[in-house]
Motif scaffolding. Structure first.
Motif, PDB file in Angstrom:
ATOM      1  N   THR A  22      11.146 -44.608  64.950  1.00 37.47           N
ATOM      2  CA  THR A  22      10.996 -43.767  63.744  1.00 37.47           C
ATOM      3  C   THR A  22      12.038 -43.519  63.228  1.00 37.47           C
ATOM      4  OG1 THR A  22       8.640 -42.915  64.740  1.00 37.47           O
ATOM      5  CG2 THR A  22       9.705 -41.800  63.024  1.00 37.47           C
ATOM      6  N   LEU A  23      12.277 -43.682  61.784  1.00 36.83           N
ATOM      7  CA  LEU A  23      13.567 -43.228  61.280  1.00 36.83           C
ATOM      8  C   LEU A  23      13.272 -41.973  60.667  1.00 36.83           C
ATOM      9  CD1 LEU A  23      14.412 -46.607  59.182  1.00 36.83           C
ATOM     10  CD2 LEU A  23      15.965 -45.655  61.123  1.00 36.83           C
ATOM     11  N   VAL A  24      14.377 -41.144  60.738  1.00 33.84           N
ATOM     12  CA  VAL A  24      14.560 -39.902  60.286  1.00 33.84           C
ATOM     13  C   VAL A  24      15.449 -39.847  59.122  1.00 33.84           C
ATOM     14  CG1 VAL A  24      14.864 -37.434  60.551  1.00 33.84           C
ATOM     15  CG2 VAL A  24      13.979 -38.710  62.338  1.00 33.84           C
ATOM     16  N   ILE A  25      15.024 -39.711  57.847  1.00 31.45           N
ATOM     17  CA  ILE A  25      15.699 -39.775  56.654  1.00 31.45           C
ATOM     18  C   ILE A  25      15.778 -38.575  55.777  1.00 31.45           C
ATOM     19  CG2 ILE A  25      16.124 -40.986  54.293  1.00 31.45           C
ATOM     20  CD1 ILE A  25      13.541 -42.965  55.624  1.00 31.45           C
ATOM     21  N   THR A  26      17.189 -38.220  55.637  1.00 32.01           N
ATOM     22  CA  THR A  26      17.582 -37.031  54.806  1.00 32.01           C
ATOM     23  C   THR A  26      18.191 -37.291  53.791  1.00 32.01           C
ATOM     24  OG1 THR A  26      18.267 -35.716  57.349  1.00 32.01           O
ATOM     25  CG2 THR A  26      18.824 -34.722  55.190  1.00 32.01           C
TER      26      THR A  26
ATOM     27  N   PHE B 182      12.277 -29.357  41.603  1.00 33.12           N
ATOM     28  CA  PHE B 182      12.898 -30.532  42.452  1.00 33.12           C
ATOM     29  C   PHE B 182      14.102 -30.832  41.384  1.00 33.12           C
ATOM     30  CE2 PHE B 182      13.159 -35.269  43.214  1.00 33.12           C
ATOM     31  CZ  PHE B 182      13.143 -35.031  44.815  1.00 33.12           C
ATOM     32  N   ARG B 183      15.291 -30.659  41.843  1.00 35.22           N
ATOM     33  CA  ARG B 183      16.283 -30.762  41.052  1.00 35.22           C
ATOM     34  C   ARG B 183      17.703 -31.584  41.625  1.00 35.22           C
ATOM     35  NH1 ARG B 183      15.710 -26.195  43.697  1.00 35.22           N
ATOM     36  NH2 ARG B 183      17.401 -25.148  44.653  1.00 35.22           N
ATOM     37  N   VAL B 184      18.744 -31.655  40.948  1.00 36.51           N
ATOM     38  CA  VAL B 184      20.034 -32.167  41.455  1.00 36.51           C
ATOM     39  C   VAL B 184      20.554 -31.181  42.729  1.00 36.51           C
ATOM     40  CG1 VAL B 184      22.376 -32.280  41.265  1.00 36.51           C
ATOM     41  CG2 VAL B 184      20.929 -33.118  39.479  1.00 36.51           C
ATOM     42  N   GLY B 185      20.674 -31.533  43.862  1.00 38.05           N
ATOM     43  CA  GLY B 185      21.213 -30.912  45.073  1.00 38.05           C
ATOM     44  C   GLY B 185      19.857 -30.672  45.875  1.00 38.05           C
ATOM     45  N   SER B 186      18.483 -30.920  45.456  1.00 37.18           N
ATOM     46  CA  SER B 186      17.504 -30.868  46.459  1.00 37.18           C
ATOM     47  C   SER B 186      17.667 -31.692  47.549  1.00 37.18           C
ATOM     48  CB  SER B 186      16.340 -30.771  45.793  1.00 37.18           C
ATOM     49  OG  SER B 186      15.901 -29.849  44.792  1.00 37.18           O
ATOM     50  N   GLN B 187      17.120 -31.101  48.877  1.00 36.13           N
ATOM     51  CA  GLN B 187      17.206 -32.036  49.956  1.00 36.13           C
ATOM     52  C   GLN B 187      15.779 -32.208  50.611  1.00 36.13           C
ATOM     53  OE1 GLN B 187      20.502 -30.308  52.237  1.00 36.13           O
ATOM     54  NE2 GLN B 187      21.633 -32.176  52.045  1.00 36.13           N
ATOM     55  N   PHE B 188      15.609 -33.196  51.150  1.00 36.70           N
ATOM     56  CA  PHE B 188      14.109 -33.285  51.956  1.00 36.70           C
ATOM     57  C   PHE B 188      14.364 -34.293  53.199  1.00 36.70           C
ATOM     58  CE2 PHE B 188      14.356 -36.030  48.077  1.00 36.70           C
ATOM     59  CZ  PHE B 188      14.077 -37.228  48.387  1.00 36.70           C
ATOM     60  N   ARG B 189      13.571 -34.046  54.113  1.00 30.45           N
ATOM     61  CA  ARG B 189      13.562 -34.920  55.176  1.00 30.45           C
ATOM     62  C   ARG B 189      12.490 -35.703  55.567  1.00 30.45           C
ATOM     63  NH1 ARG B 189      16.113 -31.390  58.814  1.00 30.45           N
ATOM     64  NH2 ARG B 189      18.075 -32.393  58.224  1.00 30.45           N
ATOM     65  N   TRP B 190      12.510 -36.916  55.581  1.00 31.97           N
ATOM     66  CA  TRP B 190      11.051 -37.587  55.918  1.00 31.97           C
ATOM     67  C   TRP B 190      11.241 -38.603  56.919  1.00 31.97           C
ATOM     68  CZ3 TRP B 190      10.628 -42.654  53.265  1.00 31.97           C
ATOM     69  CH2 TRP B 190      11.857 -42.732  52.240  1.00 31.97           C
ATOM     70  N   THR B 191       9.951 -38.849  57.608  1.00 33.38           N
ATOM     71  CA  THR B 191      10.010 -39.759  58.519  1.00 33.38           C
ATOM     72  C   THR B 191       9.058 -41.261  58.244  1.00 33.38           C
ATOM     73  OG1 THR B 191       8.267 -38.840  59.895  1.00 33.38           O
ATOM     74  CG2 THR B 191      10.375 -38.204  60.167  1.00 33.38           C
ATOM     75  N   THR B 192       9.432 -42.304  58.906  1.00 34.93           N
ATOM     76  CA  THR B 192       8.872 -43.570  58.641  1.00 34.93           C
ATOM     77  C   THR B 192       9.058 -44.284  59.858  1.00 34.93           C
ATOM     78  OG1 THR B 192       8.289 -45.537  57.290  1.00 34.93           O
ATOM     79  CG2 THR B 192      10.747 -44.692  57.580  1.00 34.93           C
ATOM     80  N   PRO B 193       7.908 -44.694  60.514  1.00 38.68           N
ATOM     81  CA  PRO B 193       7.982 -45.723  61.843  1.00 38.68           C
ATOM     82  C   PRO B 193       8.436 -47.160  60.987  1.00 38.68           C
ATOM     83  CG  PRO B 193       5.470 -45.515  61.194  1.00 38.68           C
ATOM     84  CD  PRO B 193       6.346 -44.461  60.083  1.00 38.68           C
ATOM     85  N   VAL B 194       8.958 -47.792  62.098  1.00 42.08           N
ATOM     86  CA  VAL B 194       9.631 -49.347  61.631  1.00 42.08           C
ATOM     87  C   VAL B 194       9.134 -49.989  62.747  1.00 42.08           C
ATOM     88  CG1 VAL B 194      11.382 -48.631  59.896  1.00 42.08           C
ATOM     89  CG2 VAL B 194      12.051 -48.810  62.458  1.00 42.08           C
ATOM     90  N   LEU B 195       8.774 -51.333  62.700  1.00 39.67           N
ATOM     91  CA  LEU B 195       8.506 -52.226  63.866  1.00 39.67           C
ATOM     92  C   LEU B 195       9.396 -52.729  64.426  1.00 39.67           C
ATOM     93  CD1 LEU B 195       5.732 -54.137  61.969  1.00 39.67           C
ATOM     94  CD2 LEU B 195       5.515 -52.169  63.408  1.00 39.67           C
TER      95      LEU B 195
ATOM     96  N   ALA C  33      19.539 -42.528  57.345  1.00 42.19           N
ATOM     97  CA  ALA C  33      18.267 -42.732  58.132  1.00 42.19           C
ATOM     98  C   ALA C  33      18.848 -43.307  59.482  1.00 42.19           C
ATOM     99  CB  ALA C  33      17.483 -43.935  57.568  1.00 42.19           C
ATOM    100  N   VAL C  34      18.268 -42.376  60.497  1.00 37.65           N
ATOM    101  CA  VAL C  34      18.649 -42.519  61.830  1.00 37.65           C
ATOM    102  C   VAL C  34      17.442 -42.500  62.723  1.00 37.65           C
ATOM    103  CG1 VAL C  34      19.858 -41.266  63.759  1.00 37.65           C
ATOM    104  CG2 VAL C  34      20.785 -41.027  61.484  1.00 37.65           C
ATOM    105  N   GLY C  35      17.539 -43.386  63.851  1.00 36.46           N
ATOM    106  CA  GLY C  35      16.439 -43.636  64.692  1.00 36.46           C
ATOM    107  C   GLY C  35      16.914 -44.086  66.057  1.00 36.46           C
ATOM    108  N   ASP C  36      16.093 -44.203  67.106  1.00 37.26           N
ATOM    109  CA  ASP C  36      16.549 -44.693  68.509  1.00 37.26           C
ATOM    110  C   ASP C  36      16.724 -46.113  68.207  1.00 37.26           C
ATOM    111  OD1 ASP C  36      16.102 -42.125  69.455  1.00 37.26           O
ATOM    112  OD2 ASP C  36      14.165 -42.841  70.077  1.00 37.26           O
ATOM    113  N   GLY C  37      18.044 -46.649  68.303  1.00 37.35           N
ATOM    114  CA  GLY C  37      18.443 -47.961  68.198  1.00 37.35           C
ATOM    115  C   GLY C  37      18.673 -48.443  66.873  1.00 37.35           C
ATOM    116  N   LEU C  38      18.528 -47.689  65.941  1.00 42.75           N
ATOM    117  CA  LEU C  38      18.785 -48.166  64.545  1.00 42.75           C
ATOM    118  C   LEU C  38      19.187 -47.062  63.519  1.00 42.75           C
ATOM    119  CD1 LEU C  38      18.112 -50.251  62.199  1.00 42.75           C
ATOM    120  CD2 LEU C  38      15.644 -49.464  62.286  1.00 42.75           C
ATOM    121  N   SER C  39      20.035 -47.472  62.844  1.00 40.75           N
ATOM    122  CA  SER C  39      20.361 -46.413  61.759  1.00 40.75           C
ATOM    123  C   SER C  39      20.812 -47.384  60.639  1.00 40.75           C
ATOM    124  CB  SER C  39      21.422 -45.387  62.198  1.00 40.75           C
ATOM    125  OG  SER C  39      22.814 -46.381  62.407  1.00 40.75           O
TER     126      SER C  39
END
Length: 231
Positions: free
Chosen positions: A140-144, A118-131, A162-168
């Protein structure tokens, strides 16, 4: 030999009791957060606490490699927690992003987009549900995220949308600091959000950000202290 075995048993019993107390507290906070976010009055109340947690200008912004959060952002939250576990344990939990779903309730999926340390330049994509909120739908937000600055076992700063349906969220900036003390490791974090959709309701967005960071720290504490007890 007998004294050492007795000492180990006492330590494990103490760790078990502390872990049970932490889990009860975490369950209560998550339960309360779910109801809070469904009530406008409650959300506004949490937002007031969230604004207070930023220090109102009392604290200097957290930084990593000389860079901090977005100073112009309307949505920001800062908090901290003492964790009684080795710094290495805490750091490994935080930087092994692919394993986040194993100990973070709010993280549904997470994957590294690169390999190696894990270093400078590392990228990761994760998701989290929001009410659902008064202004945005449940989604569900998709965060890169991209690591912009990192100092081993000292600090991390990552950014990303962070991008989701109807929310970003057009841009999130998240800074973490880790400081060893006599009583444990002080973990401090600060995050800002930018974007027209979240800025349409700053109090609600701030409340969501605050709830998320508080839960993150509590679950990091639970996981790290549990692992430390197993050693």
């Amino acid at each position: 030999m007998l004294l050492r075995i007795a000492g180990q048993k006492d330590r494990r019993l103490r760790c078990y009791k502390e872990e049970e107390m932490t889990l009860r507290s975490l369950r209560k906070s998550v339960f309360a957060a779910l109801f809070t976010t469904s009530l406008v009055a409650g959300v506004l109340g949490v937002a007031t606490q969230a604004n207070a947690a930023t220090g109102g200008g009392v604290h200097r912004p957290l930084t990593c490699g000389g860079q901090g959060v977005d100073a112009t952002a309307k949505i920001r939250y800062r908090t901290e927690m003492l964790i009684k576990a080795p710094l290495r344990t805490i750091w490994n939990l935080q930087t092994d992003v692919a394993d986040w779903p194993a100990w973070q309730t709010a993280v549904a999926t997470s994957q590294r987009l690169d390999s190696g340390r894990f270093r400078v330049g590392s990228q990761f994509r994760w998701t989290t549900p929001v009410l659902e909120t008064p202004t945005t739908p449940a989604t569900t937000l998709v965060i890169t995220s991209t690591v912009q600055q990192l100092r081993h076992q000292q600090c991390i700063r990552w950014t990303g949308p962070a991008v989701g349906d109807g929310l970003s969220i057009d841009k999130g900036v998240h800074v973490w600091n880790f400081t060893e003390t006599r009583r444990g490791v002080l973990v401090r974090t600060e995050e800002t959000w930018n974007g027209a959709q979240v800025e349409a309701d700053v109090p609600t967005a701030t409340a969501y950000l605050g709830d998320g960071l508080e839960a993150w720290l509590k679950e990091l504490k639970t996981a790290a202290e549990r692992d430390a007890c197993r050693v």
